[in-house]
Design a protein around this motif. Sequence first.
Motif, short mmCIF file in Angstrom:
data_model
loop_
_atom_site.label_atom_id
_atom_site.label_comp_id
_atom_site.label_asym_id
_atom_site.label_seq_id
_atom_site.Cartn_x
_atom_site.Cartn_y
_atom_site.Cartn_z
N ASP A 56 0.86 -1.18 0.00
CA ASP A 56 0.00 0.00 0.00
C ASP A 56 0.90 1.23 0.00
O ASP A 56 1.53 1.55 1.00
CB ASP A 56 -0.91 0.00 1.22
CG ASP A 56 -1.97 1.08 1.15
OD1 ASP A 56 -1.82 2.03 0.35
OD2 ASP A 56 -2.95 0.97 1.90
N THR A 57 0.97 1.89 -1.15
CA THR A 57 1.80 3.07 -1.30
C THR A 57 0.94 4.34 -1.34
O THR A 57 1.37 5.36 -1.88
CB THR A 57 2.68 2.98 -2.56
OG1 THR A 57 1.85 2.94 -3.71
CG2 THR A 57 3.58 1.76 -2.51
N SER A 58 -0.24 4.26 -0.77
CA SER A 58 -1.15 5.41 -0.76
C SER A 58 -0.45 6.64 -0.19
O SER A 58 0.25 6.55 0.82
CB SER A 58 -2.39 5.10 0.07
OG SER A 58 -3.12 4.05 -0.52
N ILE A 104 -1.21 -0.94 -4.32
CA ILE A 104 -2.26 0.05 -4.13
C ILE A 104 -1.61 1.43 -4.10
O ILE A 104 -0.60 1.62 -3.42
CB ILE A 104 -3.02 -0.20 -2.81
CG1 ILE A 104 -3.60 -1.60 -2.79
CG2 ILE A 104 -4.10 0.86 -2.58
CD1 ILE A 104 -3.99 -2.09 -1.42
N SER A 105 -2.19 2.36 -4.83
CA SER A 105 -1.63 3.71 -4.92
C SER A 105 -2.76 4.71 -5.09
O SER A 105 -3.79 4.42 -5.67
CB SER A 105 -0.68 3.78 -6.11
OG SER A 105 -0.18 5.10 -6.26
N THR A 106 -2.51 5.92 -4.58
CA THR A 106 -3.44 7.01 -4.83
C THR A 106 -2.91 7.93 -5.93
O THR A 106 -3.56 8.90 -6.29
CB THR A 106 -3.67 7.83 -3.54
OG1 THR A 106 -2.41 8.19 -2.98
CG2 THR A 106 -4.48 7.04 -2.53
N ASP A 107 -1.75 7.59 -6.48
CA ASP A 107 -1.16 8.35 -7.58
C ASP A 107 -1.76 7.87 -8.89
O ASP A 107 -1.56 6.73 -9.30
CB ASP A 107 0.36 8.14 -7.58
CG ASP A 107 1.07 8.90 -8.69
OD1 ASP A 107 0.40 9.66 -9.43
OD2 ASP A 107 2.29 8.73 -8.82
N SER A 145 -8.29 5.20 -5.13
CA SER A 145 -7.11 4.34 -5.25
C SER A 145 -7.06 3.61 -6.58
O SER A 145 -8.09 3.31 -7.18
CB SER A 145 -7.10 3.30 -4.12
OG SER A 145 -6.94 3.91 -2.88
#
Length: 76
Positions: free
Chosen positions: A8-10, A37-40, A67
């Motif tokens: 998880d790299t959020s 998982i990323s928010t980017d 995400s």
Amino acid sequence: MDAAVRLDTSGALCPMPILEIAKAMRGLPPGTVVELISTDRGLEADLPAWCEATGNPLLRMERRGASYVGWVRKAG
């Protein structure tokens, strides 16, 4: 989709999500599935490009609210 490893790299921006999956993949046996998982939003383009460059198959990409989630199988 079941994954052996979940990253998880959020909150982290490019290039951190790709650097994190690259680092994680180095220590895994072939066939291992990693969920990233990323928010980017750049992950939608970056992850497929990284998979193509490294030969690690991208199994699936999806968006979950804010995400972006991708599943990658370690080549080998």
